[in-house]
Design an enzyme around this catalytic site. Structure first.
Site, PDB file in Angstrom:
ATOM      1  N   TYR A 179       1.096  -7.874   2.332  1.00  0.00           N
ATOM      2  CA  TYR A 179       1.299  -6.485   1.952  1.00  0.00           C
ATOM      3  C   TYR A 179       0.585  -5.587   3.130  1.00  0.00           C
ATOM      4  CZ  TYR A 179       1.424  -2.836  -1.635  1.00  0.00           C
ATOM      5  OH  TYR A 179       1.516  -1.693  -2.294  1.00  0.00           O
ATOM      6  N   ARG A 232      11.720   5.915   4.984  1.00  0.00           N
ATOM      7  CA  ARG A 232      10.467   6.534   5.003  1.00  0.00           C
ATOM      8  C   ARG A 232       9.504   4.985   4.808  1.00  0.00           C
ATOM      9  NH1 ARG A 232       6.440   5.681   2.417  1.00  0.00           N
ATOM     10  NH2 ARG A 232       7.031   6.886   0.386  1.00  0.00           N
ATOM     11  N   LYS A 250       6.607  -6.258  -2.116  1.00  0.00           N
ATOM     12  CA  LYS A 250       6.103  -5.693  -3.394  1.00  0.00           C
ATOM     13  C   LYS A 250       6.678  -6.879  -4.555  1.00  0.00           C
ATOM     14  CE  LYS A 250       5.337  -1.313  -2.188  1.00  0.00           C
ATOM     15  NZ  LYS A 250       4.003  -0.528  -2.805  1.00  0.00           N
ATOM     16  N   GLU A 322      11.316   2.564  -3.787  1.00  0.00           N
ATOM     17  CA  GLU A 322      10.273   2.389  -2.968  1.00  0.00           C
ATOM     18  C   GLU A 322      10.932   3.075  -1.408  1.00  0.00           C
ATOM     19  OE1 GLU A 322       7.437   0.527  -4.112  1.00  0.00           O
ATOM     20  OE2 GLU A 322       6.460   1.610  -2.392  1.00  0.00           O
ATOM     21  N   ASP A 323      10.003   3.727  -0.789  1.00  0.00           N
ATOM     22  CA  ASP A 323       9.947   4.170   0.384  1.00  0.00           C
ATOM     23  C   ASP A 323      11.258   4.889   0.768  1.00  0.00           C
ATOM     24  OD1 ASP A 323       7.552   3.289   0.430  1.00  0.00           O
ATOM     25  OD2 ASP A 323       7.533   1.823   1.938  1.00  0.00           O
ATOM     26  N   ASP A 345       7.885   4.305  -7.240  1.00  0.00           N
ATOM     27  CA  ASP A 345       6.416   3.813  -6.814  1.00  0.00           C
ATOM     28  C   ASP A 345       5.433   4.806  -6.011  1.00  0.00           C
ATOM     29  OD1 ASP A 345       4.348   1.777  -7.262  1.00  0.00           O
ATOM     30  OD2 ASP A 345       4.811   1.039  -5.232  1.00  0.00           O
ATOM     31  N   ASP A 346       6.078   5.323  -5.100  1.00  0.00           N
ATOM     32  CA  ASP A 346       5.389   6.275  -4.151  1.00  0.00           C
ATOM     33  C   ASP A 346       4.912   7.693  -4.811  1.00  0.00           C
ATOM     34  OD1 ASP A 346       5.891   4.621  -1.727  1.00  0.00           O
ATOM     35  OD2 ASP A 346       8.021   4.812  -2.191  1.00  0.00           O
ATOM     36  N   ASN A 487      -0.561   4.634   4.555  1.00  0.00           N
ATOM     37  CA  ASN A 487      -0.341   3.291   5.256  1.00  0.00           C
ATOM     38  C   ASN A 487       0.425   3.268   6.455  1.00  0.00           C
ATOM     39  OD1 ASN A 487      -2.056   2.295   2.878  1.00  0.00           O
ATOM     40  ND2 ASN A 487      -0.379   2.719   1.606  1.00  0.00           N
ATOM     41  N   ASN A 531      -4.473   1.971  -3.689  1.00  0.00           N
ATOM     42  CA  ASN A 531      -2.926   1.475  -3.675  1.00  0.00           C
ATOM     43  C   ASN A 531      -2.427   1.221  -4.770  1.00  0.00           C
ATOM     44  OD1 ASN A 531      -0.759  -0.256  -2.798  1.00  0.00           O
ATOM     45  ND2 ASN A 531      -1.620  -0.056  -0.763  1.00  0.00           N
TER      46      ASN A 531
HETATM   47  O1  OAA Z   1       3.286  -0.075   0.290  1.00  0.00           O
HETATM   48  C1  OAA Z   1       1.923   0.438   0.094  1.00  0.00           C
HETATM   49  O2  OAA Z   1       1.107  -0.250   0.544  1.00  0.00           O
HETATM   50  C2  OAA Z   1       1.905   1.661  -0.690  1.00  0.00           C
HETATM   51  C3  OAA Z   1       3.089   2.362  -0.662  1.00  0.00           C
HETATM   52  O3  OAA Z   1       3.959   2.132  -1.485  1.00  0.00           O
HETATM   53  C4  OAA Z   1       3.173   3.326   0.395  1.00  0.00           C
HETATM   54  O4  OAA Z   1       2.457   3.329   1.341  1.00  0.00           O
HETATM   55  O5  OAA Z   1       4.419   3.584   0.541  1.00  0.00           O
HETATM   56 MG    MG Z   2       5.939   2.656  -0.903  1.00  0.00          MG
END
Ligand code: OAA
Ligand code: MG
Length: 631
Positions: A179, A232, A250, A322-323, A345-346, A487, A531
């Protein structure tokens, strides 16, 4: 897409077409075949796959030397096609190569008898514990985290249960490998380190055929999907198709930390191109070599994906976004959260974990939540998501409007403090934060003028909490709470060491990526990891076990409340605002129970009757990495 192949005895194949309903008659995937492998007692000559019977190809005589090739490649010509899969189980060889069932040296004598494994393994029979010890020894010998990452991914592809056993038993050591931060580096180099593909790739090429592509995934009972479009990735920006490392990582956490079965997890990357010129120029880049599709083309593909998910897996599959980049993340969340079980999640997971940290930190910094003043650097998904959840909790506590609560929360983006004079040019998700206030250009000025008690970095830009900034917040607070959330570590707003040194040991500090304990003036300081990994595995488990149909903000508050409650006096004594990850399965079970309870309370749960003890029920649903015994 289109035609499928039937198999003949020599591995060569001929095309057959789809039936009228467009259904495949072809082998429907590994699942059926595995039942045959695992359940078999004596050698069978016919293997049943997806309703078809296929002649077993026991290895033919190779007298005269040379190996018998089983796919028929040797006789293939351009117009005589070759089937690229093996379609018989002549020995335990396939079992050894199936990560879901492989046990390596831990196959017992009985299993070696029953599954034709003799000779394919050296004589010793090992325990899973010994295998774990050996692998941990070998992983520890690698110098670079990325080497450890590759070793772990290879293990996951070789022996899934052993992979999860390692991850669960050594979570604090291995989390930074599978991770953040290492997964960030892995995504940057994915094209080069890439060995076996993991997850499902859906690109613009699959437009119009996403449902069919989904059917290529071997498992049918999916409970959780993590999906990214790679625009992103962490604080690293657009990594296109190489973002696949994120959903894979994840979901590994969903299993290891939250106990969702690996076969119920589906990692997805949607590839609409990339605007990362470096990747476009890279000969090893694995994605579509084109600029990102935007507008209608982008939204149409996403829509087709969302519809296909529902059609293929039903209403109760959880989709975690995610992202995605800000400009799509909010819109997609708004558009789909009313008709899918979905969360980002973000925006939401991060919000829940940070609120938990803030609530827990009150024991150390004093006061109640509404007593505090918050300043954010970064007003994107994480910044506005956290701010909104804090405001929601404040307004519940004070019984005032959310607008009133927002007044204690300030956000600063790359153009300065978000104030009403900027309102017309602000993106819609920033508008609620445009306070009546003088324009302020820099973070340092904002800290001096606003005098926050809590400083939160969520900008994705590293090194922005400078010595002056930390000194300024420390001069106004006995114990400032500082969260550097971006991160991976390279993007962190400051390091733990900087936070403690510059605040002369007074800061309470937490960060998105982990930092080792720091010694300052003879005292050891521990920092928490704020986190979303604390939240999403338990949160998702809670949704799954209650059969929830929608995500509600009160469920995020429930997750947050549960996490904050699990910080012990022993943790507080070390200055921690989060419990250690070593207890994460217990933490996740408690979070799951609290989230599920909320789902029942809100009438959003469909698993009836409600289990009486939800914590026990959550625990009983969790995947165990121990090897089962095979007949
Ligand atoms: O993945 C991780 O460590 C936390 C998160 O969702 C991000 O930074 O986008
Ligand atoms: Mg993320």
């Amino acid at each position: 897409m289109g035609n499928v192949f039937s198999i003949n005895c020599f591995g060569t194949s001929k095309k057959i077409s789809k039936d009228e309903n467009n259904n495949h008659s072809r082998v429907s995937g590994e699942e059926e075949e595995k039942k045959v492998i695992i359940g078999r007692k004596k050698k069978e000559s016919v293997v049943v796959r997806g309703g078809e019977s296929v002649l077993d190809l026991s290895p033919r005589s190779t007298v005269g030397g040379g190996g018998e090739e089983i796919y028929g490649e040797d006789c293939a010509t351009e117009d005589q096609l070759v089937t690229p899969w093996t379609f018989s189980v002549a020995s335990g060889y396939s079992l050894l190569r199936d990560p879901q069932y492989n046990k390596g040296l831990a196959f017992t004598e009985n299993e070696r008898d029953a599954h034709y494994l003799h000779g394919l393994l050296p004589p010793t029979v090992s325990s899973q514990e010994l295998q774990e010890k050996k692998l941990m020894n070998s992983i520890r010998q690698y110098e670079f985290p990325l080497q450890k990452y590759v070793a772990m991914m290879n293990l996951q592809e070789r022996n899934e249960r052993l992979f999860y056993k390692l991850l669960i038993d050594n979570v604090e050591e291995l989390l930074p490998i599978v991770y953040t931060p290492t997964v960030g580096e892995a995504c940057q180099k994915y094209g080069s380190i890439f060995q076996r593909p993991q997850g499902l790739y859906i690109s613009l090429k699959e437009k119009g055929e996403i449902l069919e592509v989904m059917k290529n995934w071997p498992h049918k009972s999916i409970q959780v999907i993590v999906v990214t479009d790679g625009e992103r990735i962490l604080g690293l920006g657009d990594l296109g198709c190489q973002g696949m490392g994120i959903p894979v990582g994840k979901l590994a956490l969903y299993t290891a930390l939250g106990g969702v079965s690996p076969s119920a997890c589906l990692p997805v990357t949607i590839d609409v191109g990339t605007n990362n010129q470096k990747l476009l120029n890279d000969e090893f880049y694995i994605g579509l070599k084109q600029k990102r599709a935007t507008g209608q083309e982008y939204y149409d593909l996403l829509h087709e994906f969302m519809s296909a998910v529902k059609q293929n897996y039903g209403e109760k599959v959880l989709i975690q976004f995610e992202d995605f980049a800000n400009h799509n993340a909010f819109e997609l969340l708004t558009k789909y959260s009313t008709n899918h079980l979905l969360f980002n999640d973000d925006i939401q997971g991060t919000a829940s974990v940070v609120l938990a940290g803030v609530v827990a930190a009150l024991k150390l910094i004093g006061g109640t939540l509404p007593d505090h003043t918050f300043l954010f650097l970064g007003a994107g998904e994480a910044g506005t998501g956290i701010a909104e959840l804090i405001a929601l909790e404040m307004s519940k506590q004070t019984k005032t409007s959310i607008e009133e609560s927002r007044k204690k929360i300030f956000l600063l983006d790359s153009k300065g403090l978000i104030v009403s004079s900027r309102k017309n040019s602000l993106q819609h998700f920033k508008k609620p934060w445009a306070h009546e206030h003088e324009p302020v250009n820099t973070l340092l000025e904002a800290v001096k003028i606003i005098k926050p008690t809590v400083l939160i970095g969520a900008s994705g830009v590293g090194k922005t909490f400078t010595k002056e900034v930390i000194e300024a917040i420390t001069s106004n607070n006995e114990k400032p709470f500082i969260l550097a959330l971006s991160n991976p570590t390279s993007q962190s707003e400051c390091t733990a060491e900087e936070a403690y040194q510059w605040s002369e040991g007074r800061a309470i500090f937490a960060s998105g990526s982990p930092f080792d304990p720091v010694e300052y003036n003879g005292k050891v300081y521990y920092s928490g990891q704020a986190n979303n990994a604390y939240i999403f595995p338990g949160f998702g488990l809670g949704l799954v076990i209650s059969g929830a149909t929608r995500v509600h903000d009160d469920m995020l508050l429930a997750a947050s409340e549960s996490l904050a409650k699990q910080v012990t006096d022993e943790n507080y004594a070390k200055g921690l605002t989060y419990p250690p990850f070593t207890d994460i399965r217990k933490i996740s079970a408690n979070i799951a129970a609290n989230v599920a309870a909320k789902a029942y309370e809100l009438g959003l749960a469909t698993r009836l009757p409600r289990p009486r003890n939800l914590v026990k029920y959550a625990e009983s649903c969790m995947y165990s990495p121990s090897y089962p015994n095979y007949r």
